[in-house]
Write a protein that holds these residues in place. Sequence first.
Motif, short mmCIF file in Angstrom:
data_model
loop_
_atom_site.label_atom_id
_atom_site.label_comp_id
_atom_site.label_asym_id
_atom_site.label_seq_id
_atom_site.Cartn_x
_atom_site.Cartn_y
_atom_site.Cartn_z
N ALA A 29 -0.03 -3.80 -4.50
CA ALA A 29 -1.45 -4.18 -4.44
C ALA A 29 -2.37 -2.97 -4.62
N SER A 30 -1.99 -1.83 -4.06
CA SER A 30 -2.89 -0.68 -4.17
C SER A 30 -2.82 -0.03 -5.55
N ALA B 18 7.26 4.17 5.05
CA ALA B 18 6.22 3.51 5.84
C ALA B 18 6.77 2.54 6.88
N LEU C 182 -3.40 -11.66 -1.30
CA LEU C 182 -4.49 -11.89 -0.35
C LEU C 182 -4.23 -13.16 0.47
N GLY D 87 2.69 -6.46 -1.61
CA GLY D 87 1.86 -5.55 -0.83
C GLY D 87 1.91 -4.13 -1.36
N PHE D 88 3.09 -3.68 -1.70
CA PHE D 88 3.20 -2.29 -2.18
C PHE D 88 2.60 -2.13 -3.57
N LEU E 99 -9.13 2.82 5.99
CA LEU E 99 -8.31 2.66 7.19
C LEU E 99 -6.97 3.37 7.05
N LEU F 117 -1.91 -12.33 3.29
CA LEU F 117 -2.54 -11.61 4.40
C LEU F 117 -3.37 -12.54 5.26
N THR G 62 -3.94 2.89 7.77
CA THR G 62 -2.99 1.89 8.27
C THR G 62 -1.57 2.43 8.45
N PHE H 221 -1.42 3.65 11.83
CA PHE H 221 -1.38 2.57 12.82
C PHE H 221 0.06 2.17 13.10
N ILE H 222 0.80 2.05 12.03
CA ILE H 222 2.19 1.65 12.16
C ILE H 222 2.99 2.70 12.94
N ALA I 119 -8.21 5.46 1.35
CA ALA I 119 -8.57 4.17 1.97
C ALA I 119 -9.35 4.40 3.26
#
Lengths: 185, 185
Positions: free
Chosen positions: A17-18, A33, A85, A14-15, A152, A88, A154, A157-158, A150
């Motif tokens: 991925a960007s 995070a 992916l 995940g980390f 969103l 997720l 996110t 959100f967290i 991005a």
Amino acid sequence: MTDELTPTARTILGFLASHPRSGYEIREAAKRAVSFFWGVSDGQLYPQLKLLAARNLIEAVEQSGTGPRARQVWRLTPAGHAAFLAWLREPSAPLQTRDENLVKILFAAQLDRAEALRLIEERRASFQWFHRHLEAVVPGAGWTAEERAAALPTPDFIRDYGLGFARSAIDWCDQVEAELQRSAP
Amino acid sequence: MTDELTPTARTILGFLASHPRSGYEIREAAKRAVSFFWGVSDGQLYPQLKLLAARNLIEAVEQSGTGPRARQVWRLTPAGHAAFLAWLREPSAPLQTRDENLVKILFAAQLDRAEALRLIEERRASFQWFHRHLEAVVPGAGWTAEERAAALPTPDFIRDYGLGFARSAIDWCDQVEAELQRSAP
DNA sequence: CTGAACATGTAAAAGGTTACATGATTTT
DNA sequence: AAAATCATGTAACCTTTTACATGTTCAG
């Protein structure tokens, strides 16, 4: 050769991925995070990076390192991106927490009222500390360019999740405390 | 011989503190009271009982068992009771959760909006299930006589904690969903 | 008589944390 | 020159989970 990745390995995907990162950057990003509900320890991080590389899910980026111990930057391979992916999209594991402090509260009936109250005060102090800590996190600060760009937010959100949790936990402490004080006037 | 008990061992002491129980009864009580934030698995329970007995913190109660495999009831020794109280009085370990689902949300920015929404729906469904499950627990039901007679309804406190958590988590899902839908109209 | 619930256990593996080890680079 | 931070890694240990193994008792 179990086909499953460990939760830590999935988080690493995940980390990455960007954008590519070094192990150290992953560690720092995770600390910023997710440290409150997800720990990544060195003892797992570096071995898992090697394991992911052996599986062709990540690969080393040519390093411009200076010394003999230069930092190694990693990026996802196409297979790694697919695995990310797929993760997720997988159904999520059911929530499971382990909080020994709540177990203590369960047994608090065997203490006298003063000591039970102390237990609750301690809980409240802990949740308040958590809440203050999250409040101090400025939304958007410390993100990479990609993260800020991005669509969103996110990471926010967290943060909101943590703040909501802390608030409800503090309210709960207030209620339990009131009931304790009512129980033996 | 590490002097420290494992968290599971401490929990066992807690369940034996109010009255003697068999391993099976501890398991059932744990399932009822704390299953959502504290799991006790067989693979830990029975070995830990033996370990606690070897340390003289618990002892076997004369069993009126029928068959060759009769249930073994355990009770705290005075030393065990002291260890139990010492544990309750010890400063608590800081809260630490591990929720892989939140990690997924952190990376949700890399999915399109429909898939990110699906992730949140799934979270909400999970929290709602949790909430319904706790609501179905009738306060006071399934308790032992001692538990009901205790001055403090601590099992209800735990239930309330869970309900508060679930409510705040569901609210959070609503907010995130709203933001997702606003982000790309 | 068959299945569910009662009841206790063992072995292996998985996963994570802690402590240790090493050394470069940057700041004070 | 010392201390903090950057950076990567290994080894040991601890705890928990999972799967297996065994047998009883009670209800339908």
